[in-house]
Design an enzyme around this catalytic site. Structure first.
Site, PDB file in Angstrom:
ATOM      1  N   ASP A  16       0.813  -1.219   0.000  1.00 26.24           N
ATOM      2  CA  ASP A  16       0.000   0.000   0.000  1.00 26.24           C
ATOM      3  C   ASP A  16       0.844   1.266   0.000  1.00 26.24           C
ATOM      4  O   ASP A  16       0.465   2.273   0.593  1.00 26.24           O
ATOM      5  CB  ASP A  16      -0.956   0.037   1.214  1.00 26.24           C
ATOM      6  CG  ASP A  16      -1.793  -1.213   1.298  1.00 26.24           C
ATOM      7  OD1 ASP A  16      -2.236  -1.677   0.239  1.00 26.24           O
ATOM      8  OD2 ASP A  16      -2.001  -1.719   2.410  1.00 26.24           O
ATOM      9  N   LYS A  19       2.126   2.884  -4.993  1.00 25.32           N
ATOM     10  CA  LYS A  19       2.938   2.684  -6.198  1.00 25.32           C
ATOM     11  C   LYS A  19       2.174   3.026  -7.468  1.00 25.32           C
ATOM     12  O   LYS A  19       2.769   3.474  -8.463  1.00 25.32           O
ATOM     13  CB  LYS A  19       3.361   1.208  -6.214  1.00 25.32           C
ATOM     14  CG  LYS A  19       4.263   0.792  -7.316  1.00 25.32           C
ATOM     15  CD  LYS A  19       4.910  -0.537  -6.976  1.00 25.32           C
ATOM     16  CE  LYS A  19       3.905  -1.637  -6.674  1.00 25.32           C
ATOM     17  NZ  LYS A  19       3.055  -1.967  -7.822  1.00 25.32           N
ATOM     18  N   GLY A  43      -4.039  -4.697  -4.761  1.00 25.95           N
ATOM     19  CA  GLY A  43      -4.999  -3.765  -5.358  1.00 25.95           C
ATOM     20  C   GLY A  43      -4.255  -2.505  -5.735  1.00 25.95           C
ATOM     21  O   GLY A  43      -4.003  -1.657  -4.888  1.00 25.95           O
ATOM     22  N   HIS A  44      -3.837  -2.410  -6.981  1.00 29.28           N
ATOM     23  CA  HIS A  44      -3.070  -1.251  -7.421  1.00 29.28           C
ATOM     24  C   HIS A  44      -4.000  -0.261  -8.115  1.00 29.28           C
ATOM     25  O   HIS A  44      -4.494  -0.526  -9.199  1.00 29.28           O
ATOM     26  CB  HIS A  44      -1.952  -1.683  -8.378  1.00 29.28           C
ATOM     27  CG  HIS A  44      -0.975  -2.612  -7.726  1.00 29.28           C
ATOM     28  ND1 HIS A  44      -0.201  -3.507  -8.416  1.00 29.28           N
ATOM     29  CD2 HIS A  44      -0.651  -2.785  -6.426  1.00 29.28           C
ATOM     30  CE1 HIS A  44       0.547  -4.180  -7.564  1.00 29.28           C
ATOM     31  NE2 HIS A  44       0.284  -3.760  -6.363  1.00 29.28           N
ATOM     32  N   GLN A 225       2.306  -6.331  -2.668  1.00 27.63           N
ATOM     33  CA  GLN A 225       2.482  -6.373  -1.214  1.00 27.63           C
ATOM     34  C   GLN A 225       3.772  -5.612  -0.845  1.00 27.63           C
ATOM     35  O   GLN A 225       4.107  -4.665  -1.528  1.00 27.63           O
ATOM     36  CB  GLN A 225       2.498  -7.813  -0.678  1.00 27.63           C
ATOM     37  CG  GLN A 225       1.137  -8.495  -0.704  1.00 27.63           C
ATOM     38  CD  GLN A 225       0.751  -9.010  -2.077  1.00 27.63           C
ATOM     39  OE1 GLN A 225       1.532  -9.684  -2.727  1.00 27.63           O
ATOM     40  NE2 GLN A 225      -0.438  -8.703  -2.511  1.00 27.63           N
TER      41      GLN A 225
HETATM   42  P1  IMP Z   1      -3.061 -12.664   2.226  1.00 28.04           P
HETATM   43  O1  IMP Z   1      -2.003 -12.191   1.298  1.00 28.04           O
HETATM   44  O2  IMP Z   1      -4.458 -12.433   1.727  1.00 28.04           O
HETATM   45  O3  IMP Z   1      -2.824 -14.064   2.679  1.00 28.04           O
HETATM   46  O4  IMP Z   1      -2.959 -11.766   3.551  1.00 28.04           O
HETATM   47  C1  IMP Z   1      -1.857 -11.863   4.454  1.00 28.04           C
HETATM   48  C2  IMP Z   1      -1.534 -10.503   5.060  1.00 28.04           C
HETATM   49  O5  IMP Z   1      -0.997  -9.668   4.038  1.00 28.04           O
HETATM   50  C3  IMP Z   1      -2.733  -9.757   5.634  1.00 28.04           C
HETATM   51  O6  IMP Z   1      -2.281  -9.005   6.749  1.00 28.04           O
HETATM   52  C4  IMP Z   1      -3.135  -8.820   4.511  1.00 28.04           C
HETATM   53  O7  IMP Z   1      -3.812  -7.675   4.992  1.00 28.04           O
HETATM   54  C5  IMP Z   1      -1.770  -8.473   3.947  1.00 28.04           C
HETATM   55  N1  IMP Z   1      -1.814  -8.097   2.528  1.00 28.04           N
HETATM   56  C6  IMP Z   1      -1.972  -8.912   1.468  1.00 28.04           C
HETATM   57  N2  IMP Z   1      -1.936  -8.224   0.320  1.00 28.04           N
HETATM   58  C7  IMP Z   1      -1.730  -6.944   0.654  1.00 28.04           C
HETATM   59  C8  IMP Z   1      -1.551  -5.740  -0.123  1.00 28.04           C
HETATM   60  O8  IMP Z   1      -1.587  -5.718  -1.349  1.00 28.04           O
HETATM   61  N3  IMP Z   1      -1.348  -4.603   0.608  1.00 28.04           N
HETATM   62  C9  IMP Z   1      -1.272  -4.607   1.966  1.00 28.04           C
HETATM   63  N4  IMP Z   1      -1.417  -5.691   2.718  1.00 28.04           N
HETATM   64  C10 IMP Z   1      -1.647  -6.854   2.068  1.00 28.04           C
END
Ligand code: IMP
Length: 424
Positions: A16, A19, A43-44, A225
């Site tokens: 987040d 980017k 989610g970009h 991520q």
């Molecule tokens: P998962 O990737 O859905 O398994 O989530 C694992 C952890 O990564 C959780 O704390 C999510 O909120 C976090 N997370 C996954 N994708 C993102 C992202 O794109 N941005 C921020 N946090 C993320």
């Protein structure tokens, strides 16, 4: 940016980093844009020609004609969500079929992976990770367990393999005592998504990437991520399940380490985190609320409130080293415009022990701050480095000194023009 190299653009904190705003500065400079990790948990948000798109699995180079986009082998793909994302772009007039190749080695997220994600979370009680519920963990677990389905499987006798895996998942879900689901409709859309994906180039993307490198083409590896959510280097177990670091670029695209050129590390002028897990700089007070409100820190995928705090230099030093960051990009600087005092976390402390390096487990550590005077001026009006207020320049120089890496791009407002490039 050099010919025949892969440059990496990586979120180096908890994702987040915003980017989406700088990718259209980057993408015109590259021939290929490739995603190497993660899936629809990302989610970009990208604004292109005045229209807002949220890209989840599709790389950000998709808006530029003549650019090849690749979903690499390190990614996981949900056919139904991919179809919805792609169709929105097609309806907006973008010709995806010629611009997007998908690795046949990328793993497929099944509807039952998503149920398993929820069932596992429910079984964890207060140790929930707070996942996005997109089936990421179960899909990567299955990849490691060597029982997953890959994009390439779509081509063969797919139905049988799908049914067998689905039944296996249903048994696991029943064992977890989880009954709160009905995938009937979701499964129909998912199967339509599989059909839809057949219309794309599903191929050995690593071959195309290495050929492109040999021809001197420029590749941008687009991260998703952030480093602190990396399965190895993040705040385990409160992490995602893929390799989000620069190392993940090599494994997730099948390119050699010597092909890596610049490593751009993106961070915000302050910290945020979504989901559960330790976060030593978290602010539970009015200041945290103000950062959230001004920075509009609500999740793009789940809509959850992001946890907010001051900049964490301990974490930044760690992630810069892990990734070999060569240039930093600081986003959302203007969010701190109105604060009379800016704090930065320079160390963690626990039971009388102080550390400046990232501990194995950051749970229970308190942030130790240094204070800097706020600039209390409107950065959004600044168009050049010279116009920036001195106290903001001091903040930038302070961070550079603390982490030992230059900040070459400063984002000073939400619009594309509100970006100051210092030297590239
Ligand atoms: P998962 O990737 O859905 O398994 O989530 C694992 C952890 O990564 C959780 O704390 C999510 O909120 C976090 N997370 C996954 N994708 C993102 C992202 O794109 N941005 C921020 N946090 C993320």
């Amino acid at each position: 940016m050099a010919n025949g190299k892969v440059d990496a653009l990586l979120g180096i904190v908890f994702g987040d980093e915003g980017k989406g705003k700088v990718v259209d500065f980057f993408t015109p400079r590259y021939d290929i844009v490739a995603r190497f990790a993660g899936g629809p948990n990302a989610g970009h948000t990208i604004i292109f020609n005045g229209k807002k798109f949220v890209l989840r699995s599709i790389p950000s180079g998709i808006f530029d004609e003549g650019k090849l986009n690749i979903i690499g082998n390190g990614c996981v793909v949900a056919p139904d969500l991919f179809m919805l994302e792609a169709q929105e772009l097609e309806q907006a007039g973008y010709d995806l079929k010629n611009r997007l190749h998908i690795s046949n080695r990328a793993h497929l997220i099944l509807p039952t992976h998503r149920v398993l994600d929820r069932a596992l979370e429910a079984s964890k009680g207060k140790n929930k990770v707070g996942t996005t519920g997109k089936g990421i963990g179960p899909t990567y677990s299955e990849k490691a367990a060597r029982t997953g389905l890959r994009v390439g499987d779509i081509a063969g006798s797919f139905q049988e393999k799908y049914e067998a895996l689905k039944q296996n998942h249903l048994r696991q879900i029943a064992n977890l005592g989880y009954t709160d689901f009905d995938i009937t409709e979701e499964e129909q859309t998912w199967l339509r998504g599989v059909e839809y994906m057949r219309g794309f180039v599903l191929t050995d993307t690593e071959t195309a990437l290495n050929e492109a490198l040999a021809q001197g083409k420029r590749i941008l590896a687009e991260g998703a991520q952030g480093t602190l959510l990396d399965i190895d280097h993040g705040t385990y177990p409160f992490v995602s399940s893929s390799s989000t670091t620069c190392g993940g670029v090599c494994t997730g695209l099948g390119v050699p380490p010597r092909a890596i050129g610049e490593v751009f590390g993106i961070f915000k002028a302050y910290s945020t985190r979504v989901g559960a897990g330790p976060f030593p700089v978290e602010l539970f007070d009015e200041t945290g609320d103000r950062i959230r409100d001004i920075g509009r820190e609500y999740g793009a995928v789940t809509g959850r409130n992001r946890r907010c705090g001051w900049l964490d230099l301990v974490a930044l030093r760690h992630t810069i080293v892990i990734n070999g960051v060569t240039q930093l990009i600081m986003m959302k600087s203007d969010v701190l415009d109105s604060f009379p005092v800016i704090k930065a976390c320079v160390a963690y402390e626990k039971d009388g022990v102080r550390t400046q390096t990232m501990p194995y487990d950051t749970e229970g550590w308190q942030a130790v701050y240094e204070e800097l005077p706020g600039w209390q001026a409107d950065l959004t009006q600044c168009k050049t480095e010279e116009e920036l207020p001195q106290k903001f320049k001091d903040y930038v120089a302070y961070i550079e000194r603390q982490v030992g890496c230059p900040i070459t791009i400063l984002s000073v407002g939400p619009d594309r023009e509100q970006t100051i490039v210092r030297s590239l």
